[in-house]
Motif scaffolding. Structure first.
Motif, PDB file in Angstrom:
ATOM      1  N   ASP A   1      42.777 -32.719  29.162  1.00 53.88           N
ATOM      2  CA  ASP A   1      41.434 -33.177  28.808  1.00 53.88           C
ATOM      3  C   ASP A   1      41.247 -32.936  27.314  1.00 53.88           C
ATOM      4  O   ASP A   1      40.938 -31.830  26.879  1.00 53.88           O
ATOM      5  CB  ASP A   1      40.371 -32.436  29.606  1.00 53.88           C
ATOM      6  CG  ASP A   1      38.975 -32.966  29.329  1.00 53.88           C
ATOM      7  OD1 ASP A   1      38.773 -33.696  28.330  1.00 53.88           O
ATOM      8  OD2 ASP A   1      38.065 -32.636  30.108  1.00 53.88           O
ATOM      9  N   PHE A   2      41.463 -33.977  26.529  1.00 51.36           N
ATOM     10  CA  PHE A   2      41.422 -33.853  25.072  1.00 51.36           C
ATOM     11  C   PHE A   2      40.041 -33.434  24.564  1.00 51.36           C
ATOM     12  O   PHE A   2      39.906 -32.953  23.440  1.00 51.36           O
ATOM     13  CB  PHE A   2      41.865 -35.165  24.424  1.00 51.36           C
ATOM     14  CG  PHE A   2      42.393 -35.002  23.033  1.00 51.36           C
ATOM     15  CD1 PHE A   2      43.541 -34.272  22.794  1.00 51.36           C
ATOM     16  CD2 PHE A   2      41.748 -35.601  21.964  1.00 51.36           C
ATOM     17  CE1 PHE A   2      44.044 -34.127  21.502  1.00 51.36           C
ATOM     18  CE2 PHE A   2      42.247 -35.469  20.681  1.00 51.36           C
ATOM     19  CZ  PHE A   2      43.391 -34.730  20.446  1.00 51.36           C
ATOM     20  N   GLY A   3      39.035 -33.560  25.399  1.00 48.43           N
ATOM     21  CA  GLY A   3      37.700 -33.092  25.033  1.00 48.43           C
ATOM     22  C   GLY A   3      37.667 -31.606  24.742  1.00 48.43           C
ATOM     23  O   GLY A   3      36.816 -31.127  23.985  1.00 48.43           O
ATOM     24  N   HIS A   4      38.603 -30.859  25.313  1.00 48.66           N
ATOM     25  CA  HIS A   4      38.681 -29.424  25.047  1.00 48.66           C
ATOM     26  C   HIS A   4      39.116 -29.116  23.619  1.00 48.66           C
ATOM     27  O   HIS A   4      39.029 -27.965  23.185  1.00 48.66           O
ATOM     28  CB  HIS A   4      39.628 -28.740  26.034  1.00 48.66           C
ATOM     29  CG  HIS A   4      39.111 -28.721  27.422  1.00 48.66           C
ATOM     30  ND1 HIS A   4      39.903 -29.032  28.504  1.00 48.66           N
ATOM     31  CD2 HIS A   4      37.885 -28.450  27.924  1.00 48.66           C
ATOM     32  CE1 HIS A   4      39.180 -28.939  29.610  1.00 48.66           C
ATOM     33  NE2 HIS A   4      37.954 -28.591  29.286  1.00 48.66           N
ATOM     34  N   ALA A   5      39.568 -30.121  22.879  1.00 55.49           N
ATOM     35  CA  ALA A   5      39.975 -29.897  21.486  1.00 55.49           C
ATOM     36  C   ALA A   5      38.835 -29.305  20.664  1.00 55.49           C
ATOM     37  O   ALA A   5      39.073 -28.605  19.679  1.00 55.49           O
ATOM     38  CB  ALA A   5      40.471 -31.194  20.858  1.00 55.49           C
ATOM     39  N   GLU A   6      37.606 -29.553  21.069  1.00 58.98           N
ATOM     40  CA  GLU A   6      36.459 -28.955  20.376  1.00 58.98           C
ATOM     41  C   GLU A   6      36.573 -27.441  20.328  1.00 58.98           C
ATOM     42  O   GLU A   6      36.077 -26.807  19.404  1.00 58.98           O
ATOM     43  CB  GLU A   6      35.153 -29.325  21.084  1.00 58.98           C
ATOM     44  CG  GLU A   6      34.762 -30.759  20.983  1.00 58.98           C
ATOM     45  CD  GLU A   6      33.470 -31.046  21.735  1.00 58.98           C
ATOM     46  OE1 GLU A   6      32.815 -30.112  22.240  1.00 58.98           O
ATOM     47  OE2 GLU A   6      33.111 -32.230  21.819  1.00 58.98           O
ATOM     48  N   VAL A   7      37.203 -26.855  21.336  1.00 60.73           N
ATOM     49  CA  VAL A   7      37.304 -25.397  21.449  1.00 60.73           C
ATOM     50  C   VAL A   7      38.454 -24.846  20.616  1.00 60.73           C
ATOM     51  O   VAL A   7      38.320 -23.799  19.989  1.00 60.73           O
ATOM     52  CB  VAL A   7      37.471 -24.991  22.931  1.00 60.73           C
ATOM     53  CG1 VAL A   7      37.654 -23.495  23.079  1.00 60.73           C
ATOM     54  CG2 VAL A   7      36.314 -25.495  23.766  1.00 60.73           C
ATOM     55  N   TRP A   8      39.600 -25.521  20.593  1.00 59.19           N
ATOM     56  CA  TRP A   8      40.802 -24.950  19.994  1.00 59.19           C
ATOM     57  C   TRP A   8      41.305 -25.630  18.730  1.00 59.19           C
ATOM     58  O   TRP A   8      42.190 -25.109  18.058  1.00 59.19           O
ATOM     59  CB  TRP A   8      41.932 -24.864  21.009  1.00 59.19           C
ATOM     60  CG  TRP A   8      42.301 -26.174  21.645  1.00 59.19           C
ATOM     61  CD1 TRP A   8      41.842 -26.655  22.839  1.00 59.19           C
ATOM     62  CD2 TRP A   8      43.209 -27.157  21.138  1.00 59.19           C
ATOM     63  NE1 TRP A   8      42.407 -27.878  23.097  1.00 59.19           N
ATOM     64  CE2 TRP A   8      43.253 -28.203  22.070  1.00 59.19           C
ATOM     65  CE3 TRP A   8      43.997 -27.246  19.979  1.00 59.19           C
ATOM     66  CZ2 TRP A   8      44.039 -29.338  21.884  1.00 59.19           C
ATOM     67  CZ3 TRP A   8      44.784 -28.369  19.790  1.00 59.19           C
ATOM     68  CH2 TRP A   8      44.799 -29.395  20.742  1.00 59.19           C
ATOM     69  N   ASP A   9      40.779 -26.798  18.392  1.00 61.17           N
ATOM     70  CA  ASP A   9      41.216 -27.498  17.179  1.00 61.17           C
ATOM     71  C   ASP A   9      40.175 -27.299  16.088  1.00 61.17           C
ATOM     72  O   ASP A   9      39.054 -27.796  16.201  1.00 61.17           O
ATOM     73  CB  ASP A   9      41.407 -28.984  17.467  1.00 61.17           C
ATOM     74  CG  ASP A   9      41.885 -29.770  16.260  1.00 61.17           C
ATOM     75  OD1 ASP A   9      41.962 -29.207  15.147  1.00 61.17           O
ATOM     76  OD2 ASP A   9      42.181 -30.963  16.422  1.00 61.17           O
ATOM     77  N   PRO A  10      40.502 -26.580  15.031  1.00 61.08           N
ATOM     78  CA  PRO A  10      39.518 -26.251  14.009  1.00 61.08           C
ATOM     79  C   PRO A  10      38.973 -27.463  13.265  1.00 61.08           C
ATOM     80  O   PRO A  10      37.888 -27.409  12.710  1.00 61.08           O
ATOM     81  CB  PRO A  10      40.282 -25.334  13.055  1.00 61.08           C
ATOM     82  CG  PRO A  10      41.704 -25.707  13.233  1.00 61.08           C
ATOM     83  CD  PRO A  10      41.841 -26.091  14.686  1.00 61.08           C
ATOM     84  N   GLY A  11      39.702 -28.580  13.267  1.00 55.67           N
ATOM     85  CA  GLY A  11      39.224 -29.771  12.584  1.00 55.67           C
ATOM     86  C   GLY A  11      38.303 -30.627  13.423  1.00 55.67           C
ATOM     87  O   GLY A  11      37.630 -31.513  12.911  1.00 55.67           O
ATOM     88  N   THR A  12      38.255 -30.369  14.739  1.00 55.82           N
ATOM     89  CA  THR A  12      37.460 -31.206  15.638  1.00 55.82           C
ATOM     90  C   THR A  12      36.014 -30.736  15.693  1.00 55.82           C
ATOM     91  O   THR A  12      35.731 -29.604  16.049  1.00 55.82           O
ATOM     92  CB  THR A  12      38.060 -31.210  17.055  1.00 55.82           C
ATOM     93  OG1 THR A  12      39.366 -31.790  16.999  1.00 55.82           O
ATOM     94  CG2 THR A  12      37.203 -32.006  18.023  1.00 55.82           C
ATOM     95  N   LYS A  13      35.118 -31.629  15.321  1.00 58.76           N
ATOM     96  CA  LYS A  13      33.680 -31.356  15.392  1.00 58.76           C
ATOM     97  C   LYS A  13      33.143 -31.718  16.774  1.00 58.76           C
ATOM     98  O   LYS A  13      32.347 -30.993  17.351  1.00 58.76           O
ATOM     99  CB  LYS A  13      32.955 -32.157  14.308  1.00 58.76           C
ATOM    100  CG  LYS A  13      31.479 -31.933  14.240  1.00 58.76           C
ATOM    101  CD  LYS A  13      30.883 -32.705  13.083  1.00 58.76           C
ATOM    102  CE  LYS A  13      29.387 -32.518  13.038  1.00 58.76           C
ATOM    103  NZ  LYS A  13      28.798 -33.268  11.921  1.00 58.76           N
TER     104      LYS A  13
END
Length: 145
Positions: A23-35
């Motif tokens: 679930d790429f939506g979780h990138a908000e949690v672990w990817d520092p560039g994702t707003k």
């Protein structure tokens, strides 16, 4: 092209890690560039073809990419994000190590378009910094699953 790779080890089972990262939506949690990263398709089960709209901040500027899950196996996920200036391919491998830990290999390729191609060598340092941040942020997130 700019490529960044980080290898991390966690104690969380492979299946749990793959399920979470699919679930790429979780990138908000672990990817520092994702707003923000929101599902942009019908919202059914996450599988090949699922899409997300990602808003990232890079060098102080917001950029938007539309991501698609293009490949999913029990140990590998591949996402491709695109806009008018870049195509980003995020390849994530999750494997059981000999010591029983789970190894997560995160590999990102960024292919720039148009005049931005000329800037790619100058952008590498910032992408390496973001890779370092992913390596710092992702393991504790996965450990909490």
């Amino acid at each position: 092209m700019v490529s960044v790779q980080r290898v991390m080890s966690v104690s969380t089972p492979v299946e749990t890690v793959i399920g979470y990262l699919a679930d790429f939506g979780h990138a908000e949690v672990w990817d520092p560039g994702t707003k923000s990263c929101t599902r942009s398709d019908d919202g059914g089960p996450v599988d090949v073809g699922s899409t997300w709209h990602n808003v990232s901040v890079f060098n102080g500027r917001e950029t938007e990419l539309d991501y698609r899950l293009v490949s999913r196996t029990p140990s590998r996920l591949t996402f491709v994000g695109e806009n008018s200036t870049v195509t980003a391919t995020d390849d994530i491998r999750v494997e059981l190590a000999d010591d029983g830990a789970t190894t997560v290999t995160y590999h990102a390729d960024l292919t720039f378009k148009g005049l931005l191609k000329l800037a790619a060598p100058f952008l590498r340092r910032e992408f390496e910094r973001l890779g370092d941040e992913v390596e710092r942020l992702l393991p504790p997130v996965l450990e909490r699953l």
